[in-house]
Design a protein around this motif. Structure first.
Motif, PDB file in Angstrom:
ATOM      1  N   GLU A 196       0.753  -1.139   0.097  1.00 47.58           N
ATOM      2  CA  GLU A 196      -0.206  -0.047   0.101  1.00 47.58           C
ATOM      3  C   GLU A 196       0.825   1.191   0.007  1.00 47.58           C
ATOM      4  OE1 GLU A 196       0.253  -1.495   4.225  1.00 47.58           O
ATOM      5  OE2 GLU A 196      -0.491  -2.297   2.428  1.00 47.58           O
ATOM      6  N   ASP A 197       2.082   1.048   0.274  1.00 44.83           N
ATOM      7  CA  ASP A 197       2.902   2.421   0.194  1.00 44.83           C
ATOM      8  C   ASP A 197       3.410   2.854  -1.312  1.00 44.83           C
ATOM      9  OD1 ASP A 197       3.285   2.104   2.954  1.00 44.83           O
ATOM     10  OD2 ASP A 197       5.118   1.531   2.845  1.00 44.83           O
ATOM     11  N   PHE A 198       2.990   2.040  -2.381  1.00 48.16           N
ATOM     12  CA  PHE A 198       3.176   2.521  -3.562  1.00 48.16           C
ATOM     13  C   PHE A 198       2.086   3.003  -4.384  1.00 48.16           C
ATOM     14  CE2 PHE A 198       6.260  -1.073  -2.532  1.00 48.16           C
ATOM     15  CZ  PHE A 198       7.449  -0.430  -2.930  1.00 48.16           C
ATOM     16  N   SER A 199       2.259   3.923  -5.317  1.00 48.82           N
ATOM     17  CA  SER A 199       1.378   4.513  -6.161  1.00 48.82           C
ATOM     18  C   SER A 199       1.562   4.043  -7.506  1.00 48.82           C
ATOM     19  CB  SER A 199       1.779   5.918  -6.263  1.00 48.82           C
ATOM     20  OG  SER A 199       1.107   6.736  -7.421  1.00 48.82           O
ATOM     21  N   LEU A 200       0.614   3.643  -8.134  1.00 46.65           N
ATOM     22  CA  LEU A 200       0.636   2.966  -9.534  1.00 46.65           C
ATOM     23  C   LEU A 200       1.212   4.036 -10.413  1.00 46.65           C
ATOM     24  CD1 LEU A 200       0.051   0.600 -11.442  1.00 46.65           C
ATOM     25  CD2 LEU A 200      -2.388   1.119 -11.629  1.00 46.65           C
ATOM     26  N   GLU A 201       0.586   5.423 -10.323  1.00 47.22           N
ATOM     27  CA  GLU A 201       0.780   6.264 -11.180  1.00 47.22           C
ATOM     28  C   GLU A 201       2.402   6.599 -11.059  1.00 47.22           C
ATOM     29  OE1 GLU A 201      -1.625   6.899  -8.829  1.00 47.22           O
ATOM     30  OE2 GLU A 201      -3.051   6.301 -10.330  1.00 47.22           O
ATOM     31  N   ARG A 202       3.274   6.590  -9.980  1.00 48.72           N
ATOM     32  CA  ARG A 202       4.512   7.001  -9.856  1.00 48.72           C
ATOM     33  C   ARG A 202       5.359   5.650 -10.368  1.00 48.72           C
ATOM     34  NH1 ARG A 202       6.537   9.533  -4.427  1.00 48.72           N
ATOM     35  NH2 ARG A 202       7.968   9.994  -5.794  1.00 48.72           N
ATOM     36  N   LEU A 255       0.240  -4.095  -8.496  1.00 50.17           N
ATOM     37  CA  LEU A 255      -0.593  -3.078  -8.008  1.00 50.17           C
ATOM     38  C   LEU A 255      -1.945  -3.162  -9.088  1.00 50.17           C
ATOM     39  CD1 LEU A 255       1.876  -0.204  -7.522  1.00 50.17           C
ATOM     40  CD2 LEU A 255       0.456  -1.271  -5.792  1.00 50.17           C
ATOM     41  N   GLN A 299       4.143  -2.981 -11.055  1.00 52.71           N
ATOM     42  CA  GLN A 299       3.086  -2.554 -11.711  1.00 52.71           C
ATOM     43  C   GLN A 299       2.004  -3.766 -11.923  1.00 52.71           C
ATOM     44  OE1 GLN A 299       2.948  -0.027 -15.602  1.00 52.71           O
ATOM     45  NE2 GLN A 299       2.495  -2.140 -16.275  1.00 52.71           N
TER      46      GLN A 299
END
Length: 166
Positions: free
Chosen positions: A120-126, A164, A161
């Protein structure tokens, strides 16, 4: 007799005298219905001999689900998700960049990873932005070293990716 011949005879004699206990999971002595997990990074411990129900991981030999009394083995980890099922109600997912998992005959699992973070610490956009940048470097006119580093980044970003997007 030359030294190589003598060394090989000693090695053969030594291996014949060593007895090892190999068994399949169905033959393993039942020690527990819980898996004891130790999951460490160089700078901290995420789990320290904690009983869990199951651990799912991405190994180079394929994705694995590990329960108590699993056949002993050592597995190299691919970049991907480690899913720790603590109980029927609690599941935690971590993204690891790589490492090793060692499954012992006493229903314990040791995971050693260089890096791991909760999913949950990761952003798909980043992640998609980082992947695009790594792909640009691989396709560009950079040095061989820059391209090799970008290829490793691509592999990790693609795995992240994929994790996520599920």
């Amino acid at each position: 007799m030359n030294i190589l011949t003598r060394a090989s005879r000693v090695a053969i004699a030594t291996t014949k005298s060593v007895r090892s206990a190999r068994f399949y999971a169905s033959e393993a002595p039942a020690t527990s219905d819980k898996l004891t997990l130790t999951f460490v990074l160089p700078h901290k411990s995420l789990y320290n001999a904690i009983n869990v129900q199951q651990v799912n991981l991405a190994a180079t030999s394929g994705d694995m689900g590990i329960l108590a009394n699993h056949v002993p083995t050592i597995e190299q980890l691919n970049p991907g998700i480690i899913e720790v099922i603590e109980s029927a109600e609690v599941t935690k997912k971590f993204f690891v960049s790589g490492g090793f998992a060692t499954i012992h005959p006493d229903s314990s699992l040791n995971i050693n990873a260089v890096e791991a973070s909760p999913l949950e610490d990761f952003s798909l956009e980043r992640v998609q932005s980082g992947l695009a940048e790594a792909q640009r470097i691989v396709a560009g006119n950079g040095s061989d070293v820059e391209k090799a580093a970008a290829k490793v980044e691509m592999d990790v970003y693609e795995a992240l990716q994929n994790a996520l997007s599920k």
